[in-house]
Design a protein around this motif. Structure first.
Motif, PDB file in Angstrom:
ATOM      1  N   UNK A   8       0.759  -1.578   0.479  1.00 58.96           N
ATOM      2  CA  UNK A   8      -0.007  -0.060  -0.302  1.00 58.96           C
ATOM      3  C   UNK A   8       1.195   0.878  -0.121  1.00 58.96           C
ATOM      4  N   UNK A   9       0.463   2.443  -0.277  1.00 57.20           N
ATOM      5  CA  UNK A   9       0.933   3.445  -0.150  1.00 57.20           C
ATOM      6  C   UNK A   9      -0.104   4.284   0.348  1.00 57.20           C
ATOM      7  N   UNK A  10       0.395   5.221   1.168  1.00 56.59           N
ATOM      8  CA  UNK A  10       0.271   5.523   2.256  1.00 56.59           C
ATOM      9  C   UNK A  10       0.481   7.895   1.525  1.00 56.59           C
ATOM     10  N   UNK A  11      -0.599   8.623   2.104  1.00 63.74           N
ATOM     11  CA  UNK A  11      -1.029   9.900   1.045  1.00 63.74           C
ATOM     12  C   UNK A  11       0.171  10.806   2.085  1.00 63.74           C
ATOM     13  N   UNK A  12       1.000  11.608   0.970  1.00 64.07           N
ATOM     14  CA  UNK A  12       1.784  12.416   1.957  1.00 64.07           C
ATOM     15  C   UNK A  12       1.146  14.377   1.729  1.00 64.07           C
ATOM     16  N   UNK A  13       1.292  15.001   2.878  1.00 66.73           N
ATOM     17  CA  UNK A  13       2.114  16.220   1.925  1.00 66.73           C
ATOM     18  C   UNK A  13       2.470  17.040   0.879  1.00 66.73           C
ATOM     19  N   UNK A  14       2.249  18.241   0.905  1.00 69.39           N
ATOM     20  CA  UNK A  14       3.229  19.174  -0.269  1.00 69.39           C
ATOM     21  C   UNK A  14       3.933  19.099  -0.700  1.00 69.39           C
ATOM     22  N   UNK A  15       4.403  19.928   1.114  1.00 67.30           N
ATOM     23  CA  UNK A  15       5.788  19.668   1.646  1.00 67.30           C
ATOM     24  C   UNK A  15       5.889  18.941   1.400  1.00 67.30           C
ATOM     25  N   UNK A  16       6.651  17.615   2.425  1.00 66.83           N
ATOM     26  CA  UNK A  16       6.845  15.804   2.189  1.00 66.83           C
ATOM     27  C   UNK A  16       7.264  15.714   1.383  1.00 66.83           C
ATOM     28  N   UNK A  17       5.888  15.484  -0.111  1.00 63.13           N
ATOM     29  CA  UNK A  17       6.402  14.922  -1.222  1.00 63.13           C
ATOM     30  C   UNK A  17       7.301  15.601  -1.772  1.00 63.13           C
TER      31      UNK A  17
END
Length: 504
Positions: A8-17
């Motif tokens: 699975x793949x967890x969502x990430x915030x923009x700055x984290x990405x």
């Protein structure tokens, strides 16, 4: 099956990405190599400043005969690409996702993957996702061409240079990157920057996908860690032990000679340091038995034919450069060499897109890499070697030879239409030559120089537009009843010898 392999793949915030992209030094894999974290932040800042939803675009267009890595990736691992694209869409708050392709197989694969995720282009969808298919032409893979086609226009550059991050699809800030770039982001998001950095070089971690063709026994698309010696990759593909030269980066790339091959490793910085280029990941060796200038001339002529016909440096300059190369081969002497250098210099940084720049770089690299052969042609009677045609090209409406997966593409098939000029109606408005430069050229009197011509498959939509927009209604199209038989004699790497794209 995708989730079984990758998890699975967890969502990430923009700055984290963005920080993840920066830590793994992720750069665009389509050729330009622009840092992905800068592009991501630029789109986010523009969207916040203007108060609009950004758009995410995956560029899976491969319009160069020497490139197949994105085609293989889309056909074998489309969900890995979508993982990265959807991560970005969610982080940016985008409500539109478009995947650009140029081949029937990639269109089918990506549409099936979108359907498996329950994504569609319906108005009530939280995220509207669709596939945009364009003709197979060198210029359609440019970011500006893809954006223009998504907006309903022709798949050619708009004639002015704009930043997609600021003003892309529908005027909205648009995050546009290559298919492999999004797939690499999805891998890094799953395993983290530390584990990702355990593969490859310290300053360029991870892997790269390469298309190896030309004078090789086993044309292939292969994934390798950065830092692998280039000679090892060539050995895997069955290249000559001592190639005369290797074209790196594709037909907008650079040549390196046999001695340099032994020094080069697979990385952007290493190839740049030895005078090569990683570009879109195409690697093409040639043998000692072929004329390198003759091989380069075939490519130069094809690059000239791929012009969008919108600006002089491309429409006029590239054919002039190809003629200059031909003059050198035919014994034009030092004057022909100087003329070619001048033409290559004049077309750079003056076109509506990067096609003239990349083509000029290829020609200048040819002159620099093969000095002995150049001297033999300029000062003597030539090198005496034939042109074997080992570099793959789209020719005669057929798919390119000597490359894996090259047997598809309807746009390069035999023409289905013929266009006619009715001289009793034609008034010499010249609009047909503006819309369809592949077919029509105006004579000194301002009228078309042909009365009838075959329409290339990729230009059929433009031909129909020319007929509809002719002010004098002097054009007509007729479908051809006979179809040329298809030909497929391409070597394809067997499933047993293939590499799983971006496998871990």
């Amino acid at each position: 099956m995708h989730l079984k392999v990758h998890g699975p793949l967890e969502p990430m915030g923009g700055e984290q990405l963005a920080q993840l992209s920066e830590r793994i030094n992720l750069k665009g894999r389509g050729g330009a190599g622009f840092p992905f974290h800068k592009k991501l932040r630029s789109v986010a800042e523009a969207a916040i400043k203007r108060g609009v939803r950004p758009v995410v675009v995956v560029n899976g267009s491969e319009d160069e005969p020497a490139c197949r890595k994105d085609t293989v990736l889309i056909n074998r691992a489309p969900h890995l690409i979508l993982d990265g694209a959807l991560l970005c869409a969610e982080a940016l708050g985008a409500r539109t996702l478009v995947v650009g392709v140029t081949r029937e197989s990639t269109q089918r694969s990506m549409e099936a993957a979108l359907a498996e995720r329950g994504l569609s282009n319906g108005r009530r969808s939280a995220l509207r996702a669709r596939v945009q298919r364009n003709p197979v032409r060198m210029v359609t893979g440019a970011a500006a061409s893809l954006i223009r086609s998504i907006d309903g226009g022709p798949a050619i550059p708009p004639g002015r240079k704009v930043s997609a991050s600021q003003n892309g699809v529908g005027g909205a800030p648009t995050l546009l990157s290559n298919a492999e770039t999004f797939a690499q982001l999805a891998i890094a998001a799953r395993i983290g920057p530390e584990r990702y950095g355990n593969t490859g070089l310290y300053d360029e971690p991870g892997t790269v996908m390469l298309t190896v063709s030309g004078a090789v026994a086993r044309p292939m698309v292969i994934e390798v860690p950065t830092g692998v010696p280039l000679r090892y990759v060539l050995q895997l593909a069955g290249a000559p032990p001592v190639p005369q030269g290797v074209l790196t980066g594709g037909y907008h790339g650079k040549w390196i000679d046999a001695a340099t091959v032994n020094e080069a490793i697979v990385s952007r910085n290493s190839l740049d340091a030895v005078g090569g280029a990683l570009g879109a990941g195409a690697i093409l060796p040639i043998t000692q038995e072929t004329c390198p200038l003759g091989e380069s001339l075939r490519v130069a002529q094809w690059l000239a034919e791929e012009s969008a016909g919108q600006c002089g440096p491309c429409y006029l300059g590239l054919p002039a450069a190809a003629r200059g190369m031909e003059d050198i081969i035919n014994g034009g002497g030092p004057a022909a060499l100087e003329a070619l250098k001048q033409v290559a210099k004049n077309v750079k940084r003056r076109g509506a897109c990067s096609h003239p720049d990349g083509s000029a770089m290829f020609l200048e690299s040819t002159i620099k890499a093969f000095t002995d052969d150049l001297a033999a042609h300029v000062l003597g009677n030539g090198c005496g070697r034939p042109v074997e045609g080992v570099l793959p090209l789209f020719e005669g409406g057929r798919a390119p030879t000597g490359i894996p997966g090259g047997a598809e593409s309807e746009e390069n098939g035999p023409s289905r239409q013929k266009i006619y000029v009715d001289w009793t109606l034609c008034r010499g408005h010249g609009l047909c030559a503006d819309i369809l430069p592949e077919v029509f050229e105006l004579g000194a009197d301002g009228f078309p120089t042909v009365a009838q011509a075959q329409v290339p498959r990729y230009a059929e939509a433009k031909a129909l537009r020319a007929v509809r927009r002719c002010p004098a209604l002097a054009l007509r199209i007729e479908d051809q009843t006979e179809r040329a038989p298809s030909r497929n004699n391409l070597p394809v790497l067997s499933q047993g010898r293939g590499r799983r794209a971006l496998g871990r």
